[in-house]
Scaffold this active site. Structure first.
Site, short mmCIF file in Angstrom:
data_model
loop_
_atom_site.label_atom_id
_atom_site.label_comp_id
_atom_site.label_asym_id
_atom_site.label_seq_id
_atom_site.Cartn_x
_atom_site.Cartn_y
_atom_site.Cartn_z
NE ARG A 148 -3.87 -2.28 0.69
CZ ARG A 148 -3.76 -3.54 0.30
NH1 ARG A 148 -2.75 -3.91 -0.49
NH2 ARG A 148 -4.65 -4.44 0.67
CB SER A 157 -9.25 -0.71 4.58
OG SER A 157 -9.73 -1.87 3.98
CD GLU A 160 -5.63 1.74 2.66
OE1 GLU A 160 -5.29 0.63 3.08
OE2 GLU A 160 -6.52 1.91 1.81
#
Ligand code: FAD
Ligand code: NAP
Length: 359
Positions: A169, A259, A355
């Protein structure tokens, strides 16, 4: 080249998937790479950069305040085959193409590599930024080149996979800025070149997550004639889409950014210690000896699944997803995120961090 116009005081509510009501001081839709480079070369120099904010589909963003910058909305559409041989095809896709539409266009043509990444919201231009991943796939494995405008040199550049420094990520695009304040991104991505597999005999389906194997094989088995039982990339994409629809809120119905927290990756002895008191805790060993823990599980065990405080809440089917029930704002959301992170830390001694990009 399409004429270029900057609009003033633009409402961004429908351009971020949390649906937060913030405004952009200035806004321009960028419809071609040429338009972008002409605009930048006429309006900024390395010594005197503009204040820019690059926007794709707004699905990985928390906007906590009005955006006092020029929002450049990357909307150029289209894709073209660059070259192909007997086993692979190289395709250049414009930054403003909708990610999921591109994935389905590729699987419809029988190309393999993007099937596990179906139904991820957002644009193609943002896919390298956090090296999007799902169900055991990461987009880095299909990217051969990223075409970008480099504001540091005021030139168009081409970065290959290794220059992008892809990680879990993560990529160079999250860490390259014009100066120390880290507010001005160095690269503006205008297109991505993917290398996809055409030769089905080389395809290795990735179906080890949850129900992906069972559901995709059921779709293959439901076919008639000779195709019966033959698994394709399209079946895997359809299975992933069905699983995602059953677990994740549709941002059009309930504001969210997927998320909200990254899965922490910790040393093996931390997991050993935690498993003594929480033997059911899921953990996933990484190739470097570290171990990934599911942030969603930590949050659920801390009692937050379905939690709600005013307009902001935790989704009741997936504790990793924070939602805006309507009328919420980025500040309230970040306050809840900090509270959840603190409670998880107190209970498990592991810090979870957001995130999405926070503005
Ligand atoms: P934006 O939110 O518009 O921007 C994100 C960041 O990228 C910002 O910093 C922005 O400035 C920068 N950026 C955008 N475009 C460019 C460009 N052209 N050049 C340079 N910088 C740019 N992510 C996953 O990895 N896996 C998932 O499975 C997943 N599932 C999701 C499910 C839901 C329901 C939602 C809402 C989100 C999910 N996400 C997932 C997060 C998100 O969809 C991805 O990160 C996506 O790539 C963001 O794309 P975007 O165009 O919306 O980017
Ligand atoms: P899940 O299947 O409930 O699994 C929970 C977590 O455990 C996931 O985060 C996943 O890590 C990890 N995991 C599960 N099976 C694994 C395996 N076989 N090997 C290694 N790790 C495994 O997760 P979910 O929330 O429903 O999401 C499914 C997939 O979609 C995940 O890959 C997730 O990352 C992705 N997704 C991402 C977002 C986003 O916004 N980033 C939103 C929704 C879904 P990984 O996350 O590392 O895969």
């Amino acid at each position: 080249m399409t004429p270029f116009s900057i609009q003033l005081d633009v409402d961004l509510t429908s351009l971020n998937t949390f649906g937060f009501a913030v405004r952009a001081a200035r806004y321009a839709a960028i419809t071609s790479a040429e338009q972008l480079s002409v605009f930048l070369s006429n309006n900024e120099t390395t010594a005197q950069p503009l204040d820019l904010f690059i926007l794709g589909g707004g699905s990985n963003l928390v906007l906590t305040r009005d955006v006092d910058a020029v929002v450049l909305h990357m909307v150029e559409r289209g894709w073209a085959i660059e070259r192909e041989d007997s086993s692979h095809v190289w395709v250049r896709v414009a930054a403003g193409e909708v990610w999921h539409e591109w994935v389905m266009a590729s699987v419809d043509r029988g190309w393999m590599g993007l099937e596990n990444l179906a139904l991820i919201p957002g644009s193609v231009g943002a896919c390298p930024v956090q090296n999007i991943g799902a169900y055991g796939s990461e987009v880095k494995d299909t990217i051969v080149k990223v075409n970008a405008f480099d504001r540091l040199t005021q030139t168009s550049v081409e970065l290959d996979g290794s220059a992008c420094h892809f990680a879990y990520r993560d990529s160079i695009f999250k860490h390259s800025f014009l100066y120390d304040a880290k507010t001005q991104p160095r690269y503006i991505i205008v297109g991505v070149v993917f290398k996809l597999l055409k030769d089905v005999s080389q395809w290795q389906p990735k179906v080890n997550y949850g129900d992906v194997a069972i559901m995709s094989q059921a779709l293959a088995d439901a076919q008639a004639g000779e195709a019966k039982g033959v698994l394709t990339a399209k079946h895997v994409a359809q299975a992933v889409m069905a699983i995602r629809r059953s677990k994740l809120p549709d941002p059009k119905a309930l504001g969210n950014a997927g998320s909200f927290f990254k899965n922490p990756v910790v040393a093996a002895d931390v997991v050993e210690r935690l498993k003594k008191s929480h033997p059911m805790m899921p953990s996933y060993p990484q190739t470097d000896g570290m171990v990934k823990i599911a942030a969603g599980w930590l949050i659920e065990q801390s009692g937050f699944k379905g939690y709600r405080d005013g307009p902001i809440g935790v989704y009741d089917k997936q504790a990793l997803v924070l939602v805006n029930h309507g009328g919420g704002n980025g500040e309230l959301l970040m306050a809840m995120a900090a509270h959840i992170s603190d409670v998880v830390f107190t209970k498990f001694g592991v810090r979870i961090s957001p995130e999405p990009i926070v503005y």
